[in-house]
Design a protein around this motif. Structure first.
Motif, PDB file in Angstrom:
ATOM      1  N   ILE A   1     -65.259   5.111  13.558  1.00  0.00           N
ATOM      2  CA  ILE A   1     -65.829   3.734  13.326  1.00  0.00           C
ATOM      3  C   ILE A   1     -65.670   3.351  11.663  1.00  0.00           C
ATOM      4  N   PRO A   2     -65.147   2.152  11.447  1.00  0.00           N
ATOM      5  CA  PRO A   2     -64.919   1.790  10.156  1.00  0.00           C
ATOM      6  C   PRO A   2     -66.016   1.974   9.283  1.00  0.00           C
ATOM      7  N   GLU A   3     -65.867   2.038   8.001  1.00  0.00           N
ATOM      8  CA  GLU A   3     -66.938   2.220   7.036  1.00  0.00           C
ATOM      9  C   GLU A   3     -67.744   1.176   6.780  1.00  0.00           C
ATOM     10  N   THR A   4     -67.171  -0.058   6.970  1.00  0.00           N
ATOM     11  CA  THR A   4     -67.900  -1.415   7.129  1.00  0.00           C
ATOM     12  C   THR A   4     -68.748  -1.736   8.494  1.00  0.00           C
ATOM     13  N   GLU A   5     -68.632  -0.770   9.518  1.00  0.00           N
ATOM     14  CA  GLU A   5     -69.333  -1.089  10.495  1.00  0.00           C
ATOM     15  C   GLU A   5     -70.501  -0.083  10.947  1.00  0.00           C
ATOM     16  N   ILE A   6     -70.310   1.078   9.945  1.00  0.00           N
ATOM     17  CA  ILE A   6     -71.336   2.345   9.996  1.00  0.00           C
ATOM     18  C   ILE A   6     -72.866   1.991  10.206  1.00  0.00           C
ATOM     19  N   ASP A   7     -73.324   0.817   9.669  1.00  0.00           N
ATOM     20  CA  ASP A   7     -74.572   0.185   9.497  1.00  0.00           C
ATOM     21  C   ASP A   7     -75.005  -0.551  10.945  1.00  0.00           C
ATOM     22  N   LEU A   8     -74.180  -0.650  11.539  1.00  0.00           N
ATOM     23  CA  LEU A   8     -74.349  -1.468  12.904  1.00  0.00           C
ATOM     24  C   LEU A   8     -75.032  -0.705  14.097  1.00  0.00           C
ATOM     25  N   PRO A   9     -75.838  -1.222  14.787  1.00  0.00           N
ATOM     26  CA  PRO A   9     -76.763  -0.446  15.492  1.00  0.00           C
ATOM     27  C   PRO A   9     -75.940   0.273  16.461  1.00  0.00           C
ATOM     28  N   GLU A  10     -76.452   1.397  17.104  1.00  0.00           N
ATOM     29  CA  GLU A  10     -75.869   2.071  17.998  1.00  0.00           C
ATOM     30  C   GLU A  10     -75.505   1.220  19.479  1.00  0.00           C
ATOM     31  N   GLN A  11     -74.314   1.386  19.845  1.00  0.00           N
ATOM     32  CA  GLN A  11     -73.725   0.727  20.825  1.00  0.00           C
ATOM     33  C   GLN A  11     -74.473   1.122  22.194  1.00  0.00           C
ATOM     34  N   ARG A  12     -74.796   0.419  23.106  1.00  0.00           N
ATOM     35  CA  ARG A  12     -75.611   0.667  24.269  1.00  0.00           C
ATOM     36  C   ARG A  12     -74.870   1.543  25.298  1.00  0.00           C
ATOM     37  N   PHE A  13     -73.368   0.937  25.378  1.00  0.00           N
ATOM     38  CA  PHE A  13     -72.761   1.159  26.655  1.00  0.00           C
ATOM     39  C   PHE A  13     -71.525   2.317  26.288  1.00  0.00           C
ATOM     40  N   LEU A  14     -72.052   3.172  25.566  1.00  0.00           N
ATOM     41  CA  LEU A  14     -71.064   4.202  25.114  1.00  0.00           C
ATOM     42  C   LEU A  14     -69.421   3.613  25.155  1.00  0.00           C
ATOM     43  N   GLU A  15     -68.779   3.837  26.219  1.00  0.00           N
ATOM     44  CA  GLU A  15     -66.995   3.405  25.970  1.00  0.00           C
ATOM     45  C   GLU A  15     -66.909   1.949  26.014  1.00  0.00           C
ATOM     46  N   PHE A  16     -67.918   1.222  26.251  1.00  0.00           N
ATOM     47  CA  PHE A  16     -67.839  -0.347  26.014  1.00  0.00           C
ATOM     48  C   PHE A  16     -68.579  -0.694  24.794  1.00  0.00           C
ATOM     49  N   PRO A  17     -67.789  -1.227  23.861  1.00  0.00           N
ATOM     50  CA  PRO A  17     -68.356  -1.658  22.601  1.00  0.00           C
ATOM     51  C   PRO A  17     -68.864  -2.980  22.827  1.00  0.00           C
ATOM     52  N   GLY A  18     -70.202  -2.987  21.930  1.00  0.00           N
ATOM     53  CA  GLY A  18     -70.697  -4.073  21.864  1.00  0.00           C
ATOM     54  C   GLY A  18     -72.157  -4.360  22.256  1.00  0.00           C
ATOM     55  N   TRP A  19     -72.831  -5.579  22.366  1.00  0.00           N
ATOM     56  CA  TRP A  19     -74.134  -5.768  22.436  1.00  0.00           C
ATOM     57  C   TRP A  19     -74.260  -7.076  23.304  1.00  0.00           C
TER      58      TRP A  19
END
Length: 300
Positions: A45-63
């Motif tokens: 995970i890039p440092e700029t994205e560490i604060d984004l919420p945990e992704q729901r679908f594990l191997e499928f990124p996004g919300w």
């Protein structure tokens, strides 16, 4: 007599061990030695994205988000669509409260892939009786259609493509999918998304079967669904001519992720007082139902 100086070679095993140790110290090579044991390594995970919420679908990124409508009393394709005159996308979510406004993301819908920014997280007006619901809202330079919108972290902005959901005529449903022969057009709804086919077929006054297949008719998912009722207030039979059937699922989004032949399908399941959202997630050669969440709208 002259003395001979013998130079004895080191054992080959010791030399091999030394070379292997040196190779493992070189950057990038150590990870290759474990590739067979970890075919799906956890993405960095890039440092700029560490604060984004945990992704729901594990191997499928996004919300999962939704396109908004502009006017409270304006025409709406879906009852659940959030209303906003300023945001183009909204999520029913508690997770975004610690993410800074202005954070960039990528949103996709059929024919659209665009960088968007988080507008804010707060309780927004939603439903009846002046109620509010926690939402994250996002700004885009264009209007997104009502229905499912997939929001991705910037580093994985190309990880998926949004597929259009189109109504499928009965005569194009693969042979063997429908239970009744001849079929009753009033008791069947069908859609296609890419090479995936979705069919709702009524089986009794109160029940139907949801079937998802590939375009050859091979079943990927089958499940019974039933219309909801409330004694003395709402007791109706299934009627596919009506836009809202409480308890009866309908597809609202399809997203094709890389390295998956089958898209992730998003369904809306209205209830008597709100709406639930589910996803059929690719798991190998089948689809698995995942509960995405629900939102209260108004008492029946």
């Amino acid at each position: 007599m002259n003395n001979l100086k013998l130079s004895l070679p080191k054992p080959k095993t010791q030399l091999s061990i030394t070379l292997l140790s040196l190779l493992l110290m070189l950057p990038g090579l150590n990870s290759c030695t474990t590739g067979d044991n970890n075919p799906n390594p956890t993405p960095v995970i890039p440092e700029t994205e560490i604060d984004l919420p945990e992704q729901r679908f594990l191997e499928f990124p996004g919300w999962l988000g939704f396109g908004t409508k502009v006017q409270q009393n304006g025409a709406s394709q879906f009852r659940f669509s959030p209303t906003s005159g300023e945001a183009q996308i909204a999520m029913f979510s508690e997770q975004w409260s610690l993410v800074d406004p202005g954070t960039p993301l990528v949103a996709i819908a059929p024919g659209i892939r665009e960088e968007v920014t988080l507008r804010r997280w707060q309780k927004e007006p939603y439903g009846c009786d002046n109620r509010t619901t926690p939402m994250a809202t996002f700004n885009a330079s264009q209007t997104f259609p009502e229905g499912a919108v997939w929001v991705l972290p910037p580093s994985q902005g190309d990880a998926a493509t949004a597929l259009p959901l189109e109504t499928l005529p009965i005569d194009r449903i693969p042979e063997g999918v429908l239970r009744k022969n001849p079929p009753d057009p009033k008791q069947i709804l069908a859609w296609e998304a890419g090479e995936t086919i979705i069919v709702l077929e009524q089986t009794s006054d109160k029940t139907a079967t949801l079937t998802v297949t590939d375009n050859a008719g091979t079943a990927l998912y089958t499940n019974p669904v039933e219309i909801l009722s409330q004694p003395g207030a709402y007791e109706e039979a299934i009627d596919f001519s009506k836009r809202i059937q409480p308890g009866i699922s309908a597809p609202i989004g399809a997203f094709q992720f890389q390295n998956n032949a089958v898209p992730l399908l998003v369904f809306w399941r209205p209830s008597l007082e709100g709406d639930s959202f589910e996803a059929l997630v690719p798991r190998g050669d089948r689809l698995e139902l995942v509960d995405v969440g629900s939102v209260y709208y108004c008492a029946f």
